[in-house]
Write an enzyme that holds these catalytic residues in place. Sequence first.
Site, PDB file in Angstrom:
ATOM      1  N   TYR A 120       0.812  -1.222   0.000  1.00  0.00           N
ATOM      2  CA  TYR A 120       0.000   0.000   0.000  1.00  0.00           C
ATOM      3  C   TYR A 120       0.845   1.272   0.000  1.00  0.00           C
ATOM      4  O   TYR A 120       0.356   2.341  -0.318  1.00  0.00           O
ATOM      5  CB  TYR A 120      -0.881   0.064   1.266  1.00  0.00           C
ATOM      6  CG  TYR A 120      -2.155  -0.725   1.231  1.00  0.00           C
ATOM      7  CD1 TYR A 120      -2.180  -2.041   0.820  1.00  0.00           C
ATOM      8  CD2 TYR A 120      -3.350  -0.136   1.638  1.00  0.00           C
ATOM      9  CE1 TYR A 120      -3.354  -2.771   0.831  1.00  0.00           C
ATOM     10  CE2 TYR A 120      -4.528  -0.859   1.653  1.00  0.00           C
ATOM     11  CZ  TYR A 120      -4.526  -2.167   1.248  1.00  0.00           C
ATOM     12  OH  TYR A 120      -5.696  -2.875   1.270  1.00  0.00           O
ATOM     13  N   LYS A 166       4.750 -14.626   1.754  1.00  0.00           N
ATOM     14  CA  LYS A 166       4.903 -15.402   0.509  1.00  0.00           C
ATOM     15  C   LYS A 166       6.402 -15.509   0.234  1.00  0.00           C
ATOM     16  O   LYS A 166       6.903 -15.049  -0.802  1.00  0.00           O
ATOM     17  CB  LYS A 166       4.181 -14.699  -0.667  1.00  0.00           C
ATOM     18  CG  LYS A 166       2.692 -14.888  -0.688  1.00  0.00           C
ATOM     19  CD  LYS A 166       2.245 -16.277  -1.112  1.00  0.00           C
ATOM     20  CE  LYS A 166       2.430 -16.529  -2.601  1.00  0.00           C
ATOM     21  NZ  LYS A 166       1.903 -17.875  -2.982  1.00  0.00           N
ATOM     22  N   ASP A 198      -1.328 -17.898   0.981  1.00  0.00           N
ATOM     23  CA  ASP A 198      -2.450 -18.610   0.350  1.00  0.00           C
ATOM     24  C   ASP A 198      -2.943 -19.733   1.261  1.00  0.00           C
ATOM     25  O   ASP A 198      -4.144 -19.925   1.456  1.00  0.00           O
ATOM     26  CB  ASP A 198      -2.073 -19.128  -1.062  1.00  0.00           C
ATOM     27  CG  ASP A 198      -0.717 -19.812  -1.129  1.00  0.00           C
ATOM     28  OD1 ASP A 198       0.001 -19.847  -0.110  1.00  0.00           O
ATOM     29  OD2 ASP A 198      -0.375 -20.322  -2.215  1.00  0.00           O
ATOM     30  N   ASP A 222      -5.197  -7.341   5.042  1.00  0.00           N
ATOM     31  CA  ASP A 222      -6.501  -6.845   4.574  1.00  0.00           C
ATOM     32  C   ASP A 222      -7.359  -8.019   4.099  1.00  0.00           C
ATOM     33  O   ASP A 222      -8.495  -8.203   4.532  1.00  0.00           O
ATOM     34  CB  ASP A 222      -6.278  -5.836   3.443  1.00  0.00           C
ATOM     35  CG  ASP A 222      -7.593  -5.300   2.890  1.00  0.00           C
ATOM     36  OD1 ASP A 222      -8.461  -4.934   3.697  1.00  0.00           O
ATOM     37  OD2 ASP A 222      -7.751  -5.274   1.654  1.00  0.00           O
ATOM     38  N   ASP A 226     -10.766 -10.158   6.155  1.00  0.00           N
ATOM     39  CA  ASP A 226     -12.110 -10.380   5.588  1.00  0.00           C
ATOM     40  C   ASP A 226     -12.427 -11.884   5.536  1.00  0.00           C
ATOM     41  O   ASP A 226     -13.565 -12.282   5.770  1.00  0.00           O
ATOM     42  CB  ASP A 226     -12.234  -9.767   4.183  1.00  0.00           C
ATOM     43  CG  ASP A 226     -12.798  -8.337   4.196  1.00  0.00           C
ATOM     44  OD1 ASP A 226     -12.417  -7.557   5.098  1.00  0.00           O
ATOM     45  OD2 ASP A 226     -13.626  -7.996   3.311  1.00  0.00           O
TER      46      ASP A 226
HETATM   47  C1  IPM Z   1      -9.809  -1.827   5.309  1.00  0.00           C
HETATM   48  C2  IPM Z   1     -10.194  -1.248   3.965  1.00  0.00           C
HETATM   49  C3  IPM Z   1      -9.151  -0.245   3.506  1.00  0.00           C
HETATM   50  C4  IPM Z   1      -7.850  -1.006   3.285  1.00  0.00           C
HETATM   51  C5  IPM Z   1      -9.474   0.565   2.253  1.00  0.00           C
HETATM   52  C6  IPM Z   1     -10.813   1.215   2.313  1.00  0.00           C
HETATM   53  C7  IPM Z   1      -8.424   1.606   2.014  1.00  0.00           C
HETATM   54  O1  IPM Z   1     -10.397  -2.259   3.040  1.00  0.00           O
HETATM   55  O2  IPM Z   1      -9.595  -1.046   6.250  1.00  0.00           O
HETATM   56  O3  IPM Z   1      -9.772  -3.049   5.442  1.00  0.00           O
HETATM   57  O4  IPM Z   1      -7.659  -1.615   2.224  1.00  0.00           O
HETATM   58  O5  IPM Z   1      -7.022  -0.970   4.169  1.00  0.00           O
HETATM   59 MN    MN Z   2     -10.389  -4.284   3.919  1.00  0.00          MN
END
Ligand code: IPM
Ligand code: MN
Length: 333
Positions: A120, A166, A198, A222, A226
């Site tokens: 990032y 990785k 992975d 990130d 999720d």
């Molecule tokens: C998160 C979000 C952010 C990220 C985006 C909105 C910049 O997905 O906080 O998980 O990728 O860090």
């Molecule tokens: Mn996110």
Amino acid sequence: MALKIVCLPGDGIGPEVTAAAVRVVEALPLEFELEEHVFGGAAIHATGEPLPQTTLEACVAADAVLLGAVGLPEFDGKPVRPEQGLIRLRGELDVYANLRPTQEADVDLLIVRELVGGLYFGASGRRSDGSAYDTCEYSPAQIERIVRRGFELARGRRRQLASVDKANVMETSRLWREVATGLAPEYPDVELRHVLADTAGLLLAQDPSQFDVIVTENTFGDLLSDVAAGATGGLGLAASASLGDDGPGIFEPVHGSAPDIAGRGIANPAAMLRSVALLLRHGAGEAELADELERVVGEALESTPTPDLGGSATTADFTDAVVRALAQPGARR
Ligand code: IPM
Ligand code: MN
Ligand code: NAD
């Protein structure tokens, strides 16, 4: 002294869950000052930029920042995006350690995501001769401070640290693994293992209870947070704390602005309210109050579930249940 909290509601369901958080903060036995500032798409509309100088200055001067979510489909394909404001704010506050806990049934997992480096933040985000570049970049010092955070947090838990990379493909990952391996002798009481990213996704989707603490690069963290949310109660439950070494932390749900349900008053505010609990614990030294809020949110999830959990409660119904329970005798006043 009163705790100074800067609120950044942002976009989509951000203002809806932030309103819930404000009601709950007001119901707590806590001396605080709340200041609200524009951020994200709302700030682009108001000022042309996602992180206006006044908002940044207020965050720097705060004890803690409470953030809803940013992002709106109308900015897709535009040069200035709400998300840029969030990335910049994290960098400016140097909140390198993003704690993303999951506690559901037999799962008690903590993802420690590096937040101000990696893919990032490398010398990146550019186009040249029609090609696009994002560079993953880490110095040993950047890796060391986040991996140390992982070891230290594991020490206060089940003492198992999975470092996710990785290293079979990426040079930054090979450096990451070297640094993590080099630190391990300083933490002999913590068991370190290396897991490829992975495979970590596979294992999390199959059985997240096998992990204690995961420490990993920004983008991997990130994605994996999720996955962890999806494998447990969903994004409506997942909270986070972004911390530096000093200065204010940012407390925000893992989820985004959820444009598909925004404006309907049905967002699950639990992720945001759990982020308030993380603020109390990590940003205000109010651990007992944090425990109490987490307990009460847990009860509301049982009694008053929102549609993402198969229920029919609105954001306001859920928040009412939490505020009512906090006001009960027996709740700490
Ligand atoms: C998160 C979000 C952010 C990220 C985006 C909105 C910049 O997905 O906080 O998980 O990728 O860090
Ligand atoms: Mn996110
Ligand atoms: P999202 O996290 O906003 O939504 C994904 C799915 O989860 C949607 O179906 C949504 O309805 C559901 N969901 C999320 N939060 C929920 C809640 N509290 N209650 C009930 N359901 C919930 O991801 P997306 O739709 O891919 O992204 C939308 C925008 O949000 C994008 O612009 C993205 O960049 C942004 N985003 C921001 C943040 C942040 O501000 N920290 C985090 C992630 C995504």
